[in-house]
Every structure is written in C-alpha cells, then in structure tokens.
Design a protein around this motif. Sequence first.
Motif, mmCIF file in Angstrom:
data_model
loop_
_atom_site.group_PDB
_atom_site.id
_atom_site.type_symbol
_atom_site.label_atom_id
_atom_site.label_comp_id
_atom_site.label_asym_id
_atom_site.label_seq_id
_atom_site.Cartn_x
_atom_site.Cartn_y
_atom_site.Cartn_z
ATOM 1 N N PHE A 170 26.149 21.787 29.632
ATOM 2 C CA PHE A 170 27.128 22.832 29.929
ATOM 3 C C PHE A 170 26.516 24.236 29.979
ATOM 4 O O PHE A 170 27.239 25.215 30.153
ATOM 5 C CB PHE A 170 28.238 22.818 28.876
ATOM 6 N N ALA A 171 25.213 24.346 29.800
ATOM 7 C CA ALA A 171 24.579 25.662 29.724
ATOM 8 C C ALA A 171 24.661 26.402 31.057
ATOM 9 O O ALA A 171 24.466 25.827 32.126
ATOM 10 C CB ALA A 171 23.126 25.518 29.302
ATOM 11 N N MET A 172 24.955 27.705 30.972
ATOM 12 C CA MET A 172 24.901 28.589 32.134
ATOM 13 C C MET A 172 23.640 29.436 32.007
ATOM 14 O O MET A 172 23.458 30.136 31.009
ATOM 15 C CB MET A 172 26.118 29.521 32.177
ATOM 16 N N THR A 173 22.796 29.388 33.013
ATOM 17 C CA THR A 173 21.549 30.151 32.966
ATOM 18 C C THR A 173 21.317 30.992 34.211
ATOM 19 O O THR A 173 20.459 31.878 34.202
ATOM 20 C CB THR A 173 20.347 29.209 32.771
ATOM 21 N N ASP A 174 22.056 30.728 35.269
ATOM 22 C CA ASP A 174 21.850 31.444 36.527
ATOM 23 C C ASP A 174 22.332 32.894 36.390
ATOM 24 O O ASP A 174 23.502 33.145 36.083
ATOM 25 C CB ASP A 174 22.602 30.739 37.664
ATOM 26 N N LEU A 175 21.438 33.841 36.624
ATOM 27 C CA LEU A 175 21.763 35.252 36.419
ATOM 28 C C LEU A 175 22.914 35.709 37.302
ATOM 29 O O LEU A 175 23.810 36.436 36.842
ATOM 30 C CB LEU A 175 20.521 36.111 36.685
ATOM 31 N N THR A 176 22.928 35.276 38.543
ATOM 32 C CA THR A 176 23.998 35.685 39.457
ATOM 33 C C THR A 176 25.347 35.195 38.967
ATOM 34 O O THR A 176 26.347 35.931 39.000
ATOM 35 C CB THR A 176 23.724 35.153 40.876
ATOM 36 N N GLU A 177 25.398 33.953 38.477
ATOM 37 C CA GLU A 177 26.647 33.407 37.963
ATOM 38 C C GLU A 177 27.085 34.115 36.680
ATOM 39 O O GLU A 177 28.273 34.391 36.473
ATOM 40 C CB GLU A 177 26.500 31.908 37.710
ATOM 41 N N LEU A 178 26.137 34.424 35.834
ATOM 42 C CA LEU A 178 26.469 35.134 34.601
ATOM 43 C C LEU A 178 27.045 36.513 34.910
ATOM 44 O O LEU A 178 28.052 36.935 34.325
ATOM 45 C CB LEU A 178 25.226 35.274 33.720
ATOM 46 N N ARG A 179 26.431 37.214 35.839
ATOM 47 C CA ARG A 179 26.928 38.537 36.221
ATOM 48 C C ARG A 179 28.319 38.442 36.846
ATOM 49 O O ARG A 179 29.181 39.290 36.615
ATOM 50 C CB ARG A 179 25.952 39.215 37.198
ATOM 51 N N ARG A 180 28.548 37.390 37.616
ATOM 52 C CA ARG A 180 29.872 37.205 38.230
ATOM 53 C C ARG A 180 30.942 37.017 37.167
ATOM 54 O O ARG A 180 32.021 37.627 37.243
ATOM 55 C CB ARG A 180 29.847 35.986 39.170
ATOM 56 N N VAL A 181 30.669 36.183 36.173
ATOM 57 C CA VAL A 181 31.657 35.946 35.116
ATOM 58 C C VAL A 181 31.937 37.238 34.348
ATOM 59 O O VAL A 181 33.098 37.567 34.061
ATOM 60 C CB VAL A 181 31.173 34.835 34.159
ATOM 61 N N ILE A 182 30.889 37.984 34.013
ATOM 62 C CA ILE A 182 31.083 39.244 33.284
ATOM 63 C C ILE A 182 31.900 40.224 34.119
ATOM 64 O O ILE A 182 32.817 40.881 33.608
ATOM 65 C CB ILE A 182 29.717 39.845 32.903
ATOM 66 N N GLU A 183 31.581 40.318 35.401
ATOM 67 C CA GLU A 183 32.281 41.267 36.269
ATOM 68 C C GLU A 183 33.749 40.900 36.436
ATOM 69 O O GLU A 183 34.625 41.771 36.459
ATOM 70 C CB GLU A 183 31.595 41.320 37.635
ATOM 71 N N GLN A 184 34.047 39.618 36.536
ATOM 72 C CA GLN A 184 35.418 39.173 36.771
ATOM 73 C C GLN A 184 36.259 39.130 35.494
ATOM 74 O O GLN A 184 37.485 39.066 35.573
ATOM 75 C CB GLN A 184 35.415 37.792 37.434
ATOM 76 N N HIS A 185 35.605 39.179 34.333
ATOM 77 C CA HIS A 185 36.330 39.068 33.061
ATOM 78 C C HIS A 185 35.850 40.153 32.104
ATOM 79 O O HIS A 185 35.200 39.857 31.097
ATOM 80 C CB HIS A 185 36.148 37.666 32.476
#
Length: 213
Positions: A7-22
């Motif tokens: 379940f680990a999230m490591t992709d920087l683009t995906e992490l930034r997307r989650v932070i930006e959207q929430h």
Amino acid sequence: MRQNPSFAMTDLTELRRVIEQHPWATLVSNAEDGLVSSQYIVLLDEERDDLTVVGHVGRPDDLIHGLGERELLIVMQGPHGYISPGWYGDVAAVPTWNYVAVHLSGVPEILSAEENLRVLERMVDVFEGRMPNPRGMWTLPNDETFVRRLAAGTTGFRLTPTKVVAKRKLSQNKPIATVENILEQLEGTGPYANAELAAEMRRAHEVRKERLP
C-alpha cells in the motif's frame, strides 16, 4: 502510521497531487504537557518541486506546538470510506476501510512577517479563485490596517519533511474481479457509495494493471 509495502505511496507526483487536493491538515507535536494537535490549511511551497509545505497557525498555537523548536507531524487525509465484506463475494471476509493518507514530519522553519503575509495572500487566492467574484485579501472593504492586524495574529512556517510516510490502502491485495465489484458498489447509489474514493481506487489499480505480467 504502520507501512505495508503493498500500500506504500512513493511516487512524488502522486504525493504532491494528494497534498494539493487535500490541504486541510492535522498538525501534531509532542508539547511540554503531552501530545497536542491542531487543524490548519497547508499548501505545497510554490517555489519548490519537492514535498515542502507552507502554512500558518494562529497565536498562541505556535507556542503550544513549540513551532520551530521541535518535530511537527503533518497529516493529510485523502479520500476514504467503508468497504463491506459483502462486496468480496462468497468468501470469508470482514469489513475494512479504504483510505489515502500522507504523513510529513520534520522541524519547521518560522517565516518572517512578510513571508507569512505572502503565504496568507496565496491561501486566500487559491480558494477564492474558484468563486465567481473572488475576494482577495486586499479587496475592499479590507484595508492594510485590517490585513496586517490579522496577519500579526498568525505565525507562518515552512516544513521540508525529513520523514515521509504515505499510504493508499485501496484493495490492491484483492483479485482484479473483486476490485471491480468494489468499484461498482462505490460508484453506485448504495449507503456507502463514494465516487471520490472510487476515482482514487481506479488510479491505483490502473498502475497495478500496468505492472502485471
């Protein structure tokens, strides 16, 4: 947050997307009287391309958290929702909860008064920009005295995380057919329908399908 390789999230683009959207985050620190938490908006630092975030707290929360002096944990919660065991088919199963979360921790840097003011302006613009008639921080009837008085009641910070734990638990450990059934339920009209969670699951499972032999 306990990590699981599945379940680990490591992709920087995906992490930034989650932070930006929430951006509505929980701030946690180990204060002199024990653990303390607060809820504030945080934004990605627009001058960086990593996971550095900026935000503010109202005074005296800066003192309560020991802001700038000790480690701060920032928790961003993405889409989440109930998953019924009935959606797994005729197999032994129990209920669970699917979710996305990003935890950033480190010792934050305190912003100068002018830096803090710029961050506050940007926060207002980010959210007011969606309104049909946006009211910026400097829009009348706000005047400079009013704005600077409010800004003086806050302490801005920048946090470049020294530790990142991110997780999306979205049934990646289930067979594809089971996932499709869960998605059908989440996208339906039942009591636990959750279109936002379904969309996040589809993102995760498209990546999973691409990696399958």
